[in-house]
Design a protein around this motif. Structure first.
Motif, PDB file in Angstrom:
ATOM      1  N   GLU A  23       2.235  -5.694   5.769  1.00  0.00           N
ATOM      2  CA  GLU A  23       0.915  -6.236   5.243  1.00  0.00           C
ATOM      3  C   GLU A  23       0.869  -5.191   3.689  1.00  0.00           C
ATOM      4  OE1 GLU A  23      -2.079  -7.213   8.877  1.00  0.00           O
ATOM      5  OE2 GLU A  23      -1.984  -5.205   8.331  1.00  0.00           O
ATOM      6  N   ILE A  24       1.395  -4.247   3.870  1.00  0.00           N
ATOM      7  CA  ILE A  24       1.473  -3.163   2.641  1.00  0.00           C
ATOM      8  C   ILE A  24       2.207  -3.787   1.558  1.00  0.00           C
ATOM      9  CG2 ILE A  24       2.363  -1.131   1.663  1.00  0.00           C
ATOM     10  CD1 ILE A  24       1.713   0.290   4.475  1.00  0.00           C
ATOM     11  N   ILE A  25       3.433  -4.467   1.815  1.00  0.00           N
ATOM     12  CA  ILE A  25       4.266  -5.132   1.036  1.00  0.00           C
ATOM     13  C   ILE A  25       3.479  -6.306   0.456  1.00  0.00           C
ATOM     14  CG2 ILE A  25       6.398  -6.502   0.718  1.00  0.00           C
ATOM     15  CD1 ILE A  25       7.565  -4.553   2.906  1.00  0.00           C
ATOM     16  N   ALA A  26       2.982  -7.121   1.421  1.00  0.00           N
ATOM     17  CA  ALA A  26       2.146  -8.368   0.885  1.00  0.00           C
ATOM     18  C   ALA A  26       0.883  -7.926  -0.037  1.00  0.00           C
ATOM     19  CB  ALA A  26       1.585  -8.946   2.143  1.00  0.00           C
ATOM     20  N   ALA A  27       0.263  -6.997   0.361  1.00  0.00           N
ATOM     21  CA  ALA A  27      -0.940  -6.501  -0.458  1.00  0.00           C
ATOM     22  C   ALA A  27      -0.378  -6.008  -1.887  1.00  0.00           C
ATOM     23  CB  ALA A  27      -1.875  -5.416   0.000  1.00  0.00           C
ATOM     24  N   ASP A  28       0.702  -5.397  -1.893  1.00  0.00           N
ATOM     25  CA  ASP A  28       1.469  -4.866  -3.095  1.00  0.00           C
ATOM     26  C   ASP A  28       1.650  -6.052  -4.173  1.00  0.00           C
ATOM     27  OD1 ASP A  28       2.194  -2.726  -4.965  1.00  0.00           O
ATOM     28  OD2 ASP A  28       4.146  -3.389  -4.462  1.00  0.00           O
ATOM     29  N   LEU A  29       2.305  -7.092  -3.408  1.00  0.00           N
ATOM     30  CA  LEU A  29       2.516  -8.358  -4.206  1.00  0.00           C
ATOM     31  C   LEU A  29       1.159  -9.259  -4.679  1.00  0.00           C
ATOM     32  CD1 LEU A  29       5.247  -9.799  -1.761  1.00  0.00           C
ATOM     33  CD2 LEU A  29       5.835  -8.789  -4.154  1.00  0.00           C
ATOM     34  N   VAL A  30       0.202  -9.083  -4.130  1.00  0.00           N
ATOM     35  CA  VAL A  30      -1.139  -9.702  -4.524  1.00  0.00           C
ATOM     36  C   VAL A  30      -1.413  -8.700  -5.651  1.00  0.00           C
ATOM     37  CG1 VAL A  30      -3.429 -10.321  -3.994  1.00  0.00           C
ATOM     38  CG2 VAL A  30      -1.518 -10.771  -2.197  1.00  0.00           C
ATOM     39  N   ALA A  31      -1.488  -7.635  -5.455  1.00  0.00           N
ATOM     40  CA  ALA A  31      -1.906  -6.648  -6.489  1.00  0.00           C
ATOM     41  C   ALA A  31      -1.061  -6.805  -7.829  1.00  0.00           C
ATOM     42  CB  ALA A  31      -1.809  -5.189  -6.093  1.00  0.00           C
ATOM     43  N   HIS A  32       0.039  -7.245  -7.685  1.00  0.00           N
ATOM     44  CA  HIS A  32       0.878  -7.416  -8.998  1.00  0.00           C
ATOM     45  C   HIS A  32       0.817  -8.721  -9.636  1.00  0.00           C
ATOM     46  CE1 HIS A  32       3.200  -3.807  -7.796  1.00  0.00           C
ATOM     47  NE2 HIS A  32       3.589  -3.792  -9.173  1.00  0.00           N
ATOM     48  N   HIS A  33      -0.086  -9.637  -9.086  1.00  0.00           N
ATOM     49  CA  HIS A  33      -0.442 -10.758  -9.478  1.00  0.00           C
ATOM     50  C   HIS A  33      -1.923 -11.126  -9.547  1.00  0.00           C
ATOM     51  CE1 HIS A  33       3.767 -11.545  -8.137  1.00  0.00           C
ATOM     52  NE2 HIS A  33       3.763 -12.476  -9.125  1.00  0.00           N
ATOM     53  N   PRO A  34      -2.740 -10.356 -10.618  1.00  0.00           N
ATOM     54  CA  PRO A  34      -4.212 -10.666 -10.672  1.00  0.00           C
ATOM     55  C   PRO A  34      -4.351 -12.069 -11.068  1.00  0.00           C
ATOM     56  CG  PRO A  34      -2.948  -9.331 -12.599  1.00  0.00           C
ATOM     57  CD  PRO A  34      -2.258  -9.850 -11.325  1.00  0.00           C
ATOM     58  N   GLU A  35      -3.650 -13.041 -11.476  1.00  0.00           N
ATOM     59  CA  GLU A  35      -3.864 -13.993 -11.760  1.00  0.00           C
ATOM     60  C   GLU A  35      -4.185 -14.945 -10.416  1.00  0.00           C
ATOM     61  OE1 GLU A  35       0.725 -14.214 -11.547  1.00  0.00           O
ATOM     62  OE2 GLU A  35      -1.195 -12.887 -12.036  1.00  0.00           O
TER      63      GLU A  35
END
Length: 142
Positions: free
Chosen positions: A30-42
Protein backbone atom coordinates in the motif's frame (compact mmCIF):
# COMPACT_ATOMS: atom_id res chain seq x y z
CA UNK A 1 -1.93 -16.63 -5.86
CA UNK A 2 -3.79 -13.34 -5.67
CA UNK A 3 -5.92 -12.70 -8.76
CA UNK A 4 -8.03 -9.59 -8.16
CA UNK A 5 -10.88 -8.52 -10.37
CA UNK A 6 -10.62 -5.25 -12.27
CA UNK A 7 -12.60 -3.43 -9.59
CA UNK A 8 -10.62 -4.98 -6.73
CA UNK A 9 -7.32 -3.93 -8.32
CA UNK A 10 -8.64 -0.41 -8.83
CA UNK A 11 -10.05 -0.26 -5.31
CA UNK A 12 -6.63 -1.21 -3.96
CA UNK A 13 -5.19 2.06 -5.30
CA UNK A 14 -8.18 4.06 -4.02
CA UNK A 15 -7.92 2.51 -0.55
CA UNK A 16 -4.13 2.90 -0.39
CA UNK A 17 -4.39 6.58 -1.30
CA UNK A 18 -7.20 7.18 1.20
CA UNK A 19 -5.24 5.48 3.98
CA UNK A 20 -2.16 7.52 3.07
CA UNK A 21 -4.12 10.78 3.18
CA UNK A 22 -5.67 9.82 6.53
CA UNK A 23 -2.26 8.84 7.92
CA UNK A 24 -3.44 5.30 8.61
CA UNK A 25 -1.13 2.33 8.84
CA UNK A 26 -0.34 0.91 5.40
CA UNK A 27 1.16 -2.38 4.29
CA UNK A 28 4.39 -2.23 2.31
CA UNK A 29 2.48 -2.74 -0.93
CA UNK A 30 0.00 0.00 0.00
CA UNK A 31 2.91 2.36 0.68
CA UNK A 32 4.22 1.71 -2.83
CA UNK A 33 0.74 2.16 -4.34
CA UNK A 34 0.16 5.44 -2.46
CA UNK A 35 3.57 6.70 -3.57
CA UNK A 36 2.68 5.91 -7.18
CA UNK A 37 -0.59 7.82 -6.85
CA UNK A 38 1.30 10.74 -5.27
CA UNK A 39 3.55 10.88 -8.34
CA UNK A 40 0.49 11.17 -10.58
CA UNK A 41 -1.48 14.22 -9.40
CA UNK A 42 -3.37 14.15 -12.69
CA UNK A 43 -5.13 11.02 -11.35
CA UNK A 44 -6.07 12.39 -7.92
CA UNK A 45 -9.53 13.52 -9.03
CA UNK A 46 -10.31 10.05 -10.33
CA UNK A 47 -8.83 8.29 -7.30
CA UNK A 48 -10.89 10.50 -4.96
CA UNK A 49 -14.10 9.96 -6.99
CA UNK A 50 -16.32 7.33 -5.31
CA UNK A 51 -17.43 6.16 -8.75
CA UNK A 52 -13.93 6.20 -10.24
CA UNK A 53 -13.41 2.45 -10.08
CA UNK A 54 -16.43 1.96 -12.37
CA UNK A 55 -15.22 4.23 -15.18
CA UNK A 56 -14.28 2.82 -18.54
CA UNK A 57 -11.32 4.11 -20.51
CA UNK A 58 -11.29 3.51 -24.23
CA UNK A 59 -8.12 3.79 -26.30
CA UNK A 60 -10.45 4.49 -29.22
CA UNK A 61 -11.37 7.73 -27.44
CA UNK A 62 -7.70 8.55 -26.90
CA UNK A 63 -8.00 7.85 -23.19
CA UNK A 64 -5.23 6.39 -21.08
CA UNK A 65 -6.47 4.07 -18.36
CA UNK A 66 -5.01 5.56 -15.15
CA UNK A 67 -5.56 2.33 -13.23
CA UNK A 68 -3.70 0.33 -15.86
CA UNK A 69 -0.89 2.88 -15.77
CA UNK A 70 -0.63 2.61 -11.98
CA UNK A 71 -0.83 -1.19 -12.13
CA UNK A 72 2.04 -1.34 -14.62
CA UNK A 73 4.06 0.90 -12.31
CA UNK A 74 3.32 -1.46 -9.43
CA UNK A 75 4.38 -4.48 -11.51
CA UNK A 76 7.64 -2.73 -12.41
CA UNK A 77 8.37 -1.96 -8.75
CA UNK A 78 7.98 -5.67 -8.00
CA UNK A 79 10.19 -6.63 -10.95
CA UNK A 80 12.89 -4.23 -9.81
CA UNK A 81 12.76 -5.54 -6.24
CA UNK A 82 13.53 -9.09 -7.40
CA UNK A 83 15.45 -8.26 -10.61
CA UNK A 84 13.03 -10.26 -12.71
CA UNK A 85 13.40 -10.61 -15.61
CA UNK A 86 17.13 -10.84 -15.04
CA UNK A 87 18.89 -7.60 -15.86
CA UNK A 88 15.86 -5.32 -15.49
CA UNK A 89 17.28 -3.62 -12.40
CA UNK A 90 20.60 -2.79 -14.09
CA UNK A 91 18.84 -1.51 -17.22
CA UNK A 92 16.53 0.61 -15.05
CA UNK A 93 19.45 2.03 -13.06
CA UNK A 94 21.10 3.02 -16.32
CA UNK A 95 17.90 4.73 -17.47
CA UNK A 96 17.63 6.48 -14.12
CA UNK A 97 21.21 7.76 -14.38
CA UNK A 98 20.52 9.04 -17.90
CA UNK A 99 17.32 10.82 -16.87
CA UNK A 100 18.50 11.94 -13.46
CA UNK A 101 14.94 11.22 -12.36
CA UNK A 102 13.54 7.94 -11.04
CA UNK A 103 9.99 8.53 -12.22
CA UNK A 104 11.07 9.42 -15.77
CA UNK A 105 13.12 6.22 -15.90
CA UNK A 106 10.13 4.24 -14.65
CA UNK A 107 8.13 5.61 -17.56
CA UNK A 108 10.78 4.29 -19.97
CA UNK A 109 10.40 0.86 -18.40
CA UNK A 110 6.62 1.19 -18.46
CA UNK A 111 6.67 1.88 -22.21
CA UNK A 112 8.78 -1.22 -22.76
CA UNK A 113 6.58 -3.36 -20.54
CA UNK A 114 3.47 -2.19 -22.38
CA UNK A 115 5.09 -3.00 -25.73
CA UNK A 116 6.19 -6.42 -24.46
CA UNK A 117 2.69 -7.24 -23.23
CA UNK A 118 1.17 -6.04 -26.50
CA UNK A 119 3.55 -8.23 -28.56
CA UNK A 120 2.84 -11.28 -26.40
CA UNK A 121 -0.91 -10.77 -26.80
CA UNK A 122 -0.62 -10.14 -30.54
CA UNK A 123 1.59 -13.18 -31.09
CA UNK A 124 -0.26 -15.35 -28.54
CA UNK A 125 3.13 -16.04 -26.97
CA UNK A 126 4.69 -15.76 -23.51
CA UNK A 127 6.26 -12.48 -22.46
CA UNK A 128 9.77 -12.11 -23.87
CA UNK A 129 11.79 -11.01 -20.84
CA UNK A 130 14.99 -10.66 -22.82
CA UNK A 131 13.37 -8.36 -25.40
CA UNK A 132 11.80 -6.37 -22.57
CA UNK A 133 15.17 -5.73 -20.90
CA UNK A 134 16.77 -4.94 -24.26
CA UNK A 135 14.03 -2.37 -24.91
CA UNK A 136 14.82 -0.65 -21.60
CA UNK A 137 18.52 -0.56 -22.48
CA UNK A 138 17.71 0.95 -25.88
CA UNK A 139 15.45 3.61 -24.37
CA UNK A 140 18.22 4.38 -21.88
CA UNK A 141 20.59 5.08 -24.74
CA UNK A 142 22.74 1.96 -24.66
Amino acid sequence: MFDPSRDQARQFFVDSWRKHQNREVLTQLEIIAADLVAHHPEYHGLINDPDGVQKDFSPDDGQINPFLHLSLHLAIEEQLSINQPPGIREAFEHAQARHGDRHAALHDVLECLGETIWRAQRDKAPLDGKAYVECVWKRAGS
